[in-house]
Design a protein around this motif. Structure first.
Motif: not given
Length: 711
Positions: A615, A589-590, A560-561, A566, A531, A535, A563-564, A593-594
């Motif tokens: 989202a 799921p991600g 997605s993973h 970050c 992670s 990040q 991004i998740g 965050k965008c």
């Protein structure tokens, strides 16, 4: 099941001696093909034996002419196309072909009267050899191909050991000695013969079908089954109908060798897609006697899109069953530790072998390094079949196969002429190669290897590099360290730094190749399960753009993973990526965050827009600009999308042009423009509003200074 054109073929009557030999031949072939034998990684059970008919699951085969040259790892390329082809087949755009139809004229692209040649391609482990076994078994038991009086099946890996001139008579008698002198009668009816050659990619003597010398120079010409020549000339002459014109030939190959057949006289082209969804389940249920364990393993695989997407491949299903089974038995049940990445999966696979046999060597690390050296050379040279000579070159003595360790790491195959070895699957070979490079006693060499392999233009090292990245995770490597000793910390740091720099470098490369490379590096991030690394790398990237790059569901899951992992992604661009409902569900799921999210020109449909709405509903949603042009937005799903925005506080720009909204959506749009305080722009061009509706939409911006509505 036979077509009328097959049933009405005239089959020449056989003499009594010929009938006797044919019966002997069928009995021999049936005995050779009625069972499947597969190695295990268990101390208590070295080998599983199944009846072919009990274990065989029908593969999906399509009749099509494929691109003969690959620019991507063939296993990943076929996985990338698998779902797309399945959808095309369901829509009737691709025709499914049964194995008994390979020599029907309806699938033939050649009008030649001298015989038919068929080529069947398939990725490693997809089931080409098992399909050939089933064809031979079905012929021997009278189920298919009764237009052929005789079927002769050869493996190219066995033909490699023939290093002298030979004729077709000797080639057949070497494998089927009971034909004796009756072959002279056999030659009289070539239309009644089918020759099968399995594994063209494994043949050392490459055949050049575009070489005109073969048809003009005597040393290359083979028109007589009694004439001695090179094995390659016999195969060439049979496929091109120069030898025994009228006979039929079936060739199987990995996609990596398809280009060799570009100029060949092939009547039917076909490709094995692998298992359909329902056949995947049958494969898992057939492996385990305990059906509760089988169901639990299959559920884990199905719930993990990374593992499930590759399970279209029968050999990969087998590896999954071997590695995951122990986690779901009542004795060891521990679902929390079940592998979730392919590196974790293969680490546990090799760990089990070492656990069962690692004590057989004083230094298992040294032995694995030597096997890995051979494996890496094979990956580099696209070589999956090894000889005693290959083992000796890596300081591995063939006598060591008295040990269970090497017998389970490499499968030994004895033929009348030679002994050859293969890894149970190409991915196992790639994993062992990655472990060996990671454990290299000179840590500085790792960057040399990853840089060299990363720049390969044909993708043969993509899975190898994913394994290298995955091994940088200490938790993934921990089990192996019990037998192989510590993984060098310096190597781990260098691999992490390499992944970090590649993500940053490729994010600046806007070419198609650069976007594909960026996607590969995200797979490295996923395999590393780091992670902090994700990040640090993605947090500093301004734009993640995959414009016009096809993203499979597995790509979407990986994206997605990472991004998740970050806090924020500044700009995610997914324009014309052929993302459909399943892909956007994996991405869901991600998405929150965008800050800027572009999903333009993807067929998301009604269900596909639900993850976007979800989202937008999240309290920590950071989406400020959302572009949903030409994504299949209708009045039905617009209500859900607009409802999601009722509690959103981040969205400023919303683009909904080139969709199918009508005046029925006006009340919802009215609420959106009135109640969303952060909104400054909404684009609604090229929808299906009436002129009255468009006027009303324009008027809605008047009570809201600072809001622009374009329609």
């Amino acid at each position: 099941i036979l077509s009328s054109e097959v049933r009405h073929l005239t089959v020449c009557p056989l003499s009594v001696p010929m009938e006797d030999v044919q019966q002997k031949h069928k009995e021999t072939l049936r005995a050779q093909t009625e069972t499947l034998r597969v190695n295990t990684i268990l101390m208590t059970e070295k080998e599983k034996v199944f009846q072919l008919l009990d274990q065989y699951a029908e593969l999906t085969v399509i009749s099509t002419v494929r691109d003969r040259r690959l620019v991507e790892h063939e296993l990943l390329a076929r996985g990338r196309d698998h779902e797309e082809w399945r959808e095309k087949h369901l829509r009737g755009e691709l025709e499914k072909i049964q194995t008994h139809q390979l020599f029907q004229s309806s699938f033939s692209q050649s009008k030649s009267k001298s015989g038919n040649s068929a080529a069947v391609a398939g990725a490693p482990g997809i089931g080409k050899t098992t399909m050939v076994q089933k064809i031979v078994y079905d012929w021997a038991t009278g189920e298919i191909y009764q237009q052929f009086q005789l079927v002769f099946s050869f493996k190219f890996r066995d033909l490699n050991s023939i290093n002298c001139r030979i004729n077709l008579r000797e080639l057949i008698l070497d494998q089927y000695p009971y034909f004796g002198n009756i072959l002279r009668e056999v030659w009289k009816n070539p239309e009644g013969m089918l020759f099968i050659f399995d594994g063209l990619d494994e043949f050392n003597d490459k055949i050049n079908f575009s070489d005109s010398r073969r048809d003009t120079e005597p040393q290359y010409t083979c028109t007589d089954p009694e004439f001695k020549c090179n094995v390659s000339d016999i195969v060439y002459s049979l496929i091109q109908h120069k030898l025994l014109p009228g006979c039929s030939v079936l060739v199987t190959t990995r996609p990596s060798a398809l280009h060799l057949l570009e100029k060949a006289d092939i009547s039917v082209w076909a490709e094995i897609l692998g298992f359909s969804a329902e056949k995947r389940k049958k494969c898992f249920m057939g492996y385990f006697e305990d059906q509760v364990v089988a169901a639990a393993v299959f559920k884990h695989v199905k719930d993990n899109e990374i593992l499930y997407t590759m399970s279209y491949n029968p050999s990969y299903c087998w590896i999954l069953a071997l590695a995951l089974g122990p986690f779901f038995t009542q004795r060891v049940r521990d679902p929390q530790r079940v592998p979730k990445t392919i590196t974790q999966l293969y680490s546990y696979y090799i760990y089990n072998i070492l656990k069962n046999h690692g004590r057989e060597f004083e230094n298992p690390r040294d032995v694995l390094l030597r096997v890995g050296q051979m494996a890496f050379r094979g990956v580099s040279d696209r070589k999956i079949v090894f000889t005693d000579g290959d083992l000796i070159n890596c300081n591995l003595q063939p006598s060591q196969f008295l040990s269970g360790f090497l017998m389970e790491l490499l499968e030994r195959e004895d033929s009348a002429r030679s002994v050859v070895y293969t890894f149970p699957h190409l991915t196992i070979q790639e994993f062992v190669a990655a472990v060996a490079q990671f454990l290299n006693p000179h840590p500085g060499n790792i960057l040399k290897f990853v840089s060299k392999t990363y720049n390969s233009t044909d993708g043969r090292f993509e899975v190898f590099l994913r394994f290298v990245a995955g091994l940088s995770n200490p938790m993934t490597a921990r089990g192996l360290e019990e037998f192989l000793g510590p993984f060098p910390h310096e190597t781990t740091c260098r691999v992490i730094d390499w992944v970090k720099e590649e993500v940053k470098r490729q994010s600046r490369n806007t070419s198609e190749a650069g976007k594909r490379s960026l996607l590969n590096t995200l797979h490295y991030l996923f395999e590393s399960q780091n992670s902090g690394l994700a990040q640090e790398t993605l947090g500093s990237v301004n734009t993640l753009s995959f414009r016009e790059i096809t993203l499979t569901p597995i790509d979407c899951a990986v994206l997605s993973h990472v991004i998740g992992l970050c806090d924020t992604i500044k700009h995610l661009e997914l324009v014309r990526c052929r993302i459909q409902c399943e892909g956007i569900q994996r991405l869901g799921p991600g998405l929150h965050k965008c800050q800027e999210l572009r999903l333009i020109d993807n067929k998301l449909g009604v269900l596909g827009l639900k993850p976007v709405s979800a989202a937008l509903r999240k309290p920590k949603c950071k989406i400020q600009k959302l572009r949903l042009e030409n994504v299949g937005l209708t009045d039905c799903n617009a209500e859900d999308l607009i409802s999601a925005l009722s509690t959103n506080t981040s969205l400023k720009w919303l683009y909904l042009s080139h969709n199918s909204l009508t005046d029925r959506s006006l009340p919802a749009l009215r609420r959106l423009i009135r109640d969303l305080p952060s909104l400054v722009w909404i684009g609604l061009e090229d929808n299906r509003f009436s002129e009255t509706g468009r006027k009303e939409l324009r008027s809605l911006q008047e009570p809201r200074p600072g809001v622009t509505v374009t329609v």
